[in-house]
Design a protein around this motif. Structure first.
Motif, PDB file in Angstrom:
ATOM      1  N   MET A 149      32.068  16.075  36.430  1.00 40.95           N
ATOM      2  CA  MET A 149      31.039  16.482  35.903  1.00 40.95           C
ATOM      3  C   MET A 149      29.892  16.373  36.875  1.00 40.95           C
ATOM      4  O   MET A 149      29.832  15.634  37.685  1.00 40.95           O
ATOM      5  CB  MET A 149      30.678  15.317  34.629  1.00 40.95           C
ATOM      6  N   HIS A 150      28.902  17.185  36.729  1.00 43.37           N
ATOM      7  CA  HIS A 150      27.699  17.235  37.533  1.00 43.37           C
ATOM      8  C   HIS A 150      26.786  15.904  37.472  1.00 43.37           C
ATOM      9  O   HIS A 150      26.772  15.352  36.720  1.00 43.37           O
ATOM     10  CB  HIS A 150      26.698  18.517  37.093  1.00 43.37           C
ATOM     11  N   LYS A 151      26.320  15.552  38.554  1.00 40.66           N
ATOM     12  CA  LYS A 151      25.709  14.167  38.771  1.00 40.66           C
ATOM     13  C   LYS A 151      24.566  14.166  37.539  1.00 40.66           C
ATOM     14  O   LYS A 151      24.434  13.171  37.043  1.00 40.66           O
ATOM     15  CB  LYS A 151      24.983  14.096  40.139  1.00 40.66           C
ATOM     16  N   ASN A 152      23.615  15.180  37.605  1.00 43.13           N
ATOM     17  CA  ASN A 152      22.572  15.237  36.764  1.00 43.13           C
ATOM     18  C   ASN A 152      23.424  15.311  35.237  1.00 43.13           C
ATOM     19  O   ASN A 152      22.679  14.518  34.482  1.00 43.13           O
ATOM     20  CB  ASN A 152      21.655  16.505  36.700  1.00 43.13           C
ATOM     21  N   GLY A 153      24.127  16.042  34.998  1.00 43.63           N
ATOM     22  CA  GLY A 153      24.904  15.872  33.541  1.00 43.63           C
ATOM     23  C   GLY A 153      25.356  14.440  33.352  1.00 43.63           C
ATOM     24  O   GLY A 153      25.135  14.307  32.095  1.00 43.63           O
ATOM     25  N   PHE A 154      25.803  13.736  34.264  1.00 44.83           N
ATOM     26  CA  PHE A 154      26.347  12.409  34.050  1.00 44.83           C
ATOM     27  C   PHE A 154      25.182  11.474  33.463  1.00 44.83           C
ATOM     28  O   PHE A 154      25.174  10.587  32.640  1.00 44.83           O
ATOM     29  CB  PHE A 154      27.186  11.756  35.127  1.00 44.83           C
ATOM     30  N   PHE A 155      24.085  11.566  34.344  1.00 41.84           N
ATOM     31  CA  PHE A 155      22.760  10.780  34.073  1.00 41.84           C
ATOM     32  C   PHE A 155      22.068  11.157  32.809  1.00 41.84           C
ATOM     33  O   PHE A 155      21.471  10.422  31.686  1.00 41.84           O
ATOM     34  CB  PHE A 155      21.978  10.791  35.084  1.00 41.84           C
ATOM     35  N   SER A 156      22.127  12.447  32.325  1.00 44.06           N
ATOM     36  CA  SER A 156      21.700  12.981  31.081  1.00 44.06           C
ATOM     37  C   SER A 156      22.454  12.492  29.915  1.00 44.06           C
ATOM     38  O   SER A 156      21.848  12.223  29.083  1.00 44.06           O
ATOM     39  CB  SER A 156      21.587  14.712  31.122  1.00 44.06           C
ATOM     40  N   LEU A 157      23.966  12.431  30.146  1.00 43.94           N
ATOM     41  CA  LEU A 157      24.717  12.058  29.042  1.00 43.94           C
ATOM     42  C   LEU A 157      24.333  10.303  28.667  1.00 43.94           C
ATOM     43  O   LEU A 157      24.130  10.121  27.617  1.00 43.94           O
ATOM     44  CB  LEU A 157      25.971  12.290  29.252  1.00 43.94           C
TER      45      LEU A 157
END
Length: 265
Positions: A1-9
């Motif tokens: 998972m993309h780093k920004n995607g993880f923090f967004s989730l």
């Protein structure tokens, strides 16, 4: 998972938990076996739900709120439809003033409206009836019905109505068979918001409600101010679960995205 995607989730999970957590706490306290608000509790019990069923005042207030919400939302929607069609389809002097007047209850504090209605009913000597209370709710919820109905009528083609009239359809038939289906989502969404606002209205209703016209929010407010027993959490739990069930049914039958967002035109 993309780093920004993880923090967004992670952000969305925390945000939803922040919103839902108070509701879960209220629902958990509804099952306490104690005579006061307590969490955690020593045991689980349905005593406060049984007490709710035995509380005729709360049941009457709930029935009145449902009846009031249905009446006020329906009347407000019936007024919003012709107003929205006139504002969106015709250019006439005072159109902006009319729009501002119909939406003005959104800008007036509920306390001011409550005091004004109380004074008006006292002078006119018409307070204390269901329809007097319904009148106040119609005025308060009309902007909610109007805004969504108006959004669905903006950009509505006039040619389709003219085509129906030129083919021999009467004006009511053209409206019912041609115009209304195209603005249905806005009308239904406006009605839903108007009903929710009427059912949940407290601040203004406190001033105009009487012992014979006590709505559920007013009854809940009185309950909180007079006692600390968990009965109010049982009422809240029933409302939360009932709302979830209603939303699921509406989503199955109509689709909440179509009602609240609108169909693509």
């Amino acid at each position: 998972m993309h780093k920004n995607g993880f923090f967004s989730l992670l952000f969305h999970i925390l945000f939803i938990a922040f919103i839902v957590a108070p509701l879960l706490v209220v629902m958990a306290m509804a099952f306490t076996d104690k005579g006061y608000l307590s969490l955690p509790t020593d045991g689980l019990s349905l005593r406060w739900f049984r007490a709710l069923l035995d509380n005729q005042e709360m049941l009457d207030a709930f029935a009145l709120s449902i009846k009031l919400g249905l009446a006020s939302a329906t009347i407000a929607t019936l007024l919003a439809i012709p107003a929205a069609l006139a504002i969106s389809r015709y250019d006439f002097p005072g159109r902006g003033t009319l729009t501002g007047f119909l939406l003005s209850p959104l800008m007036i504090p509920s306390v001011v409206l409550g005091i004004a209605f109380l004074r008006f009913f006292s002078i006119a000597q018409i307070g204390g009836s269901f329809w007097a209370l319904c009148l106040t709710h119609v005025i308060v919820v009309l902007p909610y019905a109007l805004r969504l109905t108006l959004a669905s009528t903006i950009g509505l083609e006039k040619d389709i109505e003219q085509a129906a009239l030129s083919l021999g359809a009467k004006r009511w038939t053209a409206f019912h068979r041609v115009i209304l289906p195209r603005i249905r989502t806005g009308v239904v969404g406006g009605w839903m918001l108007a009903f929710i606002q009427s059912f949940d209205e407290l601040t203004m209703t406190v001033f105009v409600a009487t012992p014979g016209t006590t709505t559920l929010p007013v009854a809940m407010y009185n309950q909180i101010s007079q006692t600390i027993d968990p009965l109010i959490t049982a009422v809240s739990t029933v409302l939360i679960v009932g709302t979830l069930i209603l939303m699921l049914v509406l989503d199955r039958l109509v689709g909440l995205d179509r009602v609240l967002i609108g169909e693509g035109k």
